[in-house]
Structure formats: structure tokens, C-alpha cells
Design a protein around this motif. Structure first.
Motif, PDB file in Angstrom:
ATOM      1  N   GLY A 119       0.801  -1.209   0.000  1.00 47.11           N
ATOM      2  CA  GLY A 119       0.000   0.000   0.000  1.00 47.11           C
ATOM      3  C   GLY A 119       0.839   1.268   0.000  1.00 47.11           C
ATOM      4  O   GLY A 119       0.775   2.073  -0.938  1.00 47.11           O
ATOM      5  N   PRO A 120       1.669   1.503   1.031  1.00 48.03           N
ATOM      6  CA  PRO A 120       2.504   2.697   1.020  1.00 48.03           C
ATOM      7  C   PRO A 120       3.406   2.805  -0.210  1.00 48.03           C
ATOM      8  O   PRO A 120       3.642   3.903  -0.710  1.00 48.03           O
ATOM      9  N   ILE A 121       3.883   1.661  -0.688  1.00 45.91           N
ATOM     10  CA  ILE A 121       4.759   1.683  -1.867  1.00 45.91           C
ATOM     11  C   ILE A 121       3.944   1.825  -3.150  1.00 45.91           C
ATOM     12  O   ILE A 121       4.197   2.705  -3.976  1.00 45.91           O
ATOM     13  N   GLY A 122       2.937   0.974  -3.314  1.00 46.58           N
ATOM     14  CA  GLY A 122       2.164   0.975  -4.554  1.00 46.58           C
ATOM     15  C   GLY A 122       1.294   2.206  -4.731  1.00 46.58           C
ATOM     16  O   GLY A 122       1.137   2.714  -5.848  1.00 46.58           O
ATOM     17  N   LEU A 123       0.717   2.720  -3.647  1.00 50.09           N
ATOM     18  CA  LEU A 123      -0.108   3.919  -3.763  1.00 50.09           C
ATOM     19  C   LEU A 123       0.749   5.141  -4.098  1.00 50.09           C
ATOM     20  O   LEU A 123       0.329   6.012  -4.865  1.00 50.09           O
ATOM     21  N   ARG A 124       1.937   5.203  -3.515  1.00 48.81           N
ATOM     22  CA  ARG A 124       2.842   6.311  -3.874  1.00 48.81           C
ATOM     23  C   ARG A 124       3.255   6.208  -5.328  1.00 48.81           C
ATOM     24  O   ARG A 124       3.300   7.218  -6.049  1.00 48.81           O
ATOM     25  N   GLY A 134      -5.562   3.456 -14.135  1.00 39.42           N
ATOM     26  CA  GLY A 134      -6.987   3.568 -14.396  1.00 39.42           C
ATOM     27  C   GLY A 134      -7.847   3.298 -13.186  1.00 39.42           C
ATOM     28  O   GLY A 134      -8.905   3.898 -13.009  1.00 39.42           O
ATOM     29  N   ARG A 135      -7.379   2.383 -12.312  1.00 40.04           N
ATOM     30  CA  ARG A 135      -8.155   1.994 -11.130  1.00 40.04           C
ATOM     31  C   ARG A 135      -7.216   1.622 -10.002  1.00 40.04           C
ATOM     32  O   ARG A 135      -6.064   1.241 -10.233  1.00 40.04           O
ATOM     33  N   LEU A 136      -7.739   1.697  -8.781  1.00 39.52           N
ATOM     34  CA  LEU A 136      -7.030   1.213  -7.605  1.00 39.52           C
ATOM     35  C   LEU A 136      -7.873   0.161  -6.915  1.00 39.52           C
ATOM     36  O   LEU A 136      -9.079   0.322  -6.758  1.00 39.52           O
ATOM     37  N   LEU A 137      -7.225  -0.901  -6.489  1.00 36.96           N
ATOM     38  CA  LEU A 137      -7.861  -1.920  -5.661  1.00 36.96           C
ATOM     39  C   LEU A 137      -7.054  -2.000  -4.369  1.00 36.96           C
ATOM     40  O   LEU A 137      -5.886  -2.374  -4.386  1.00 36.96           O
ATOM     41  N   ILE A 138      -7.673  -1.635  -3.251  1.00 33.80           N
ATOM     42  CA  ILE A 138      -6.954  -1.456  -1.998  1.00 33.80           C
ATOM     43  C   ILE A 138      -7.394  -2.535  -1.018  1.00 33.80           C
ATOM     44  O   ILE A 138      -8.564  -2.625  -0.663  1.00 33.80           O
ATOM     45  N   THR A 222       0.892  11.416  -0.167  1.00 33.76           N
ATOM     46  CA  THR A 222       0.150  10.391  -0.909  1.00 33.76           C
ATOM     47  C   THR A 222      -1.297  10.353  -0.450  1.00 33.76           C
ATOM     48  O   THR A 222      -2.218  10.276  -1.272  1.00 33.76           O
ATOM     49  N   ARG A 223      -1.512  10.431   0.864  1.00 37.40           N
ATOM     50  CA  ARG A 223      -2.870  10.429   1.390  1.00 37.40           C
ATOM     51  C   ARG A 223      -3.671  11.600   0.855  1.00 37.40           C
ATOM     52  O   ARG A 223      -4.839  11.454   0.459  1.00 37.40           O
ATOM     53  N   ASP A 224      -3.059  12.768   0.818  1.00 40.06           N
ATOM     54  CA  ASP A 224      -3.767  13.946   0.311  1.00 40.06           C
ATOM     55  C   ASP A 224      -4.139  13.774  -1.153  1.00 40.06           C
ATOM     56  O   ASP A 224      -5.220  14.189  -1.588  1.00 40.06           O
ATOM     57  N   ALA A 225      -3.238  13.155  -1.919  1.00 37.13           N
ATOM     58  CA  ALA A 225      -3.521  12.934  -3.334  1.00 37.13           C
ATOM     59  C   ALA A 225      -4.638  11.920  -3.538  1.00 37.13           C
ATOM     60  O   ALA A 225      -5.310  11.907  -4.560  1.00 37.13           O
ATOM     61  N   LEU A 226      -4.833  11.064  -2.542  1.00 34.85           N
ATOM     62  CA  LEU A 226      -5.874  10.039  -2.618  1.00 34.85           C
ATOM     63  C   LEU A 226      -7.018  10.373  -1.649  1.00 34.85           C
ATOM     64  O   LEU A 226      -7.652   9.484  -1.106  1.00 34.85           O
ATOM     65  N   ALA A 227      -7.242  11.642  -1.431  1.00 44.41           N
ATOM     66  CA  ALA A 227      -8.244  12.087  -0.456  1.00 44.41           C
ATOM     67  C   ALA A 227      -9.578  11.409  -0.716  1.00 44.41           C
ATOM     68  O   ALA A 227     -10.069  11.356  -1.841  1.00 44.41           O
TER      69      ALA A 227
END
Length: 283
Positions: A119-124, A134-138, A222-227
Motif C-alpha cells: 500500500g505505502p509503496i504501490g499507492l505512492r 486507471g483503477r485502484l484496488l486497496i 500520498t494520502r492527500d492525493a488520494l483524499a
């Protein structure tokens, strides 16, 4: 820099893992990824202390339904090379290394799947490469901001005093499924000795314990970008990229009968939830 390379024979005849290896070179390190199937791409990031083997149940289901699946082994894990100095491993270095790795893989309009440290690596990575996503699966992950639980501290202390981590027992202890011995052995295959486990032992120590520690500012960015991307325990959260950036879309889906490593417990069900979210029929 001393590097451990797991002998290739340790990966022979692993149950449910018949895939051909793919390698790239990053700063003299041989890094591995799976690349199976064809069609729209699903990019899967594993975490601690797993490797691409974790995604085999999802991989087969997605490939059978017309998708390409790419699963990189982070440096220090799986079939990738393993620097033996724990101090070599940092959050920034993991992101930089997997970025250099994936720069050598053709990726466009990908669905990014993340779990645990993935998560921290892939989301960044996703935020930095939003034009490719195109999509995120978390799945069962988060961004670390300097606040941790007592349970995590117990895990951290165990890792700190255990240089030869029992990888198979850790995986088994975080699944709802009673894994057969050969599957437990497959999770242990990349790590034949303590020297090979430096990356696995280091990950718990990279979680920041205070707001001023390394990694916090990058994870907050990263969190802000994925608000708005909320993550629940044992849940599948599918998010699509809309005009203007990465924003929430769709509903979370709870995967029953799964624990932390839900890809191992309920891989096909997760893949089916993805396919439904994509609006695709399942085969």
C-alpha cells in the motif's frame, strides 16, 4: 554491497505457481516480476513478508477472464535479489527501486492492487504515475503517519529481536485458511537463511512511530492525493481515476472468511469482485 540471490531451484515445482520468471536489472540488482496473460493490465504489489506467490489465485482468475497480470517482487523478496544489510532498506529506496523496475515494463491504464506494505509503496507509485493508472484496488493496508497500535509494537519488537524470521508461520498466522505444508514451504522458498531475510526483518522497523520520522511526510502527501479513499479491514475498495485525478468511485466489498492475507484466503472471490466492478462477465 553484499547481495543474496535465492537459488533458482528453490522455486521449482511450487504448488499453484507454474509461471515463467521475468527479470530486469536495476543498479546491478536482478529484480523479478510475473507477467501473465493479455488484455487490460492488473499490477499487483505484495507486502511483508510475502511475494508474488500471494497473488496466484487472483492471477489465474483474472488471466482466464482476459486480463494481463504483472506482479513485481519487491527488492529483498521473492525471486528478486536481496541486499543483506538491513540499513540498505528504506521506504524511499523501495519506491525508487520498484519505480526503476516498472519503468522497464510496458504499463498503461493499469489497475493497481495493493496490500500490506504494498500500500505505502504501490499507492505512492500510483500517485506519481497517475497517467498510467486507471483503477485502484486497496486491500488491507494503509499509510503510516506516526501512530501505531500496541499490537503493531509487539510485532515490531518480535521482528527486531528475531533475525531469522519464521516466514511460513507469519503467513499462516495471518490467514483464515489452514494452509497445507507445501504452500507454507512455498512462502518460505525465497528465504533459505537469516541472511536472505534482511528486507523482511527491516519492514516493521520502517513504520514511523512519530510524526517527524522518515516517510511520514511522503505518506501524508500520498494520502492527500488520494483524499477520500477509505480502507476497511478485509475489504476490497475499487477506485477509478476520473478527470482531475484519483478520486473515489464505487462501493467497498467485504470479503468474508478472510484474514490479513486475503489474497491467499479468497483470491478468486477478490478477482470476481474486481471483474464485477469492471463491468465484465466472469468465466
Amino acid at each position: 554491497m553484499d547481495v543474496f540471490r535465492t537459488p533458482d531451484e528453490r522455486f521449482e515445482n511450487l504448488p499453484g505457481y507454474p509461471y515463467e520468471p521475468n527479470y530486469v536489472d536495476v543498479d546491478g540488482l536482478r529484480l523479478h516480476h510475473l507477467d501473465e496473460g493479455s488484455g487490460s493490465t492488473v499490477l499487483c504489489f505484495h507486502g511483508e513478508p510475502s511475494w508474488s506467490y500471494l497473488y496466484r489465485h487472483m492471477l489465474d482468475r483474472l488471466v482466464d477472464n482476459g486480463h494481463r497480470v504483472v506482479c513485481p517482487d519487491l527488492v529483498g523478496f521473492g525471486r528478486s535479489d536481496k541486499p543483506t544489510d538491513q540499513g540498505w532498506y528504506t521506504y524511499d529506496r523501495h519506491v525508487e527501486t520498484v519505480t526503476a523496475h516498472l519503468d522497464q515494463v510496458e504499463l498503461d491504464d493499469v489497475t493497481v492492487v495493493v496490500q500490506d506494505w504494498g500500500g505505502p509503496i504501490g499507492l505512492r507509485w500510483a500517485v506519481q504515475h497517475a497517467d498510467q493508472v486507471g483503477r485502484l484496488l486497496i486491500l488491507n493496508t494503509g499509510l503510516f503517519t506516526g501512530r501505531v497500535s500496541k499490537g503493531f509494537m509487539a510485532w515490531r519488537e518480535f521482528a527486531e529481536r528475531t533475525p531469522d524470521l519464521p516466514i511460513g508461520k507469519i503467513i499462516q498466522g495471518a490467514t483464515a485458511t489452514d494452509l497445507p505444508d507445501d504452500v507454507v514451504a512455498a512462502y518460505e522458498a525465497p528465504f533459505p537463511n537469516a541472511e536472505s531475510k534482511a528486507g523482511a526483518q527491516r519492514f516493521p522497523l520502517l513504520v514511523p512511530l512519530a510524526e517527524d520520522e522518515p516517510g511520514v511526510s511522503e505518506m501524508l502527501e500520498t494520502r492527500d492525493a488520494l483524499a477520500g479513499l477509505g480502507v476497511g479491514e478485509d475489504r476490497v475498495g475499487v477506485r477509478e481515476r476520473h478527470e482531475g485525478g484519483l478520486v473515489p468511485a464505487g462501493e467497498q466489498v467485504r470479503i468474508e472468511g478472510a484474514a490479513h492475507f486475503l489474497q491467499e484466503d479468497r483470491g478468486p472471490e477478490i478477482a470476481d469482485a474486481m471483474l464485477v466492478a469492471f463491468g465484465a462477465p466472469t468465466a
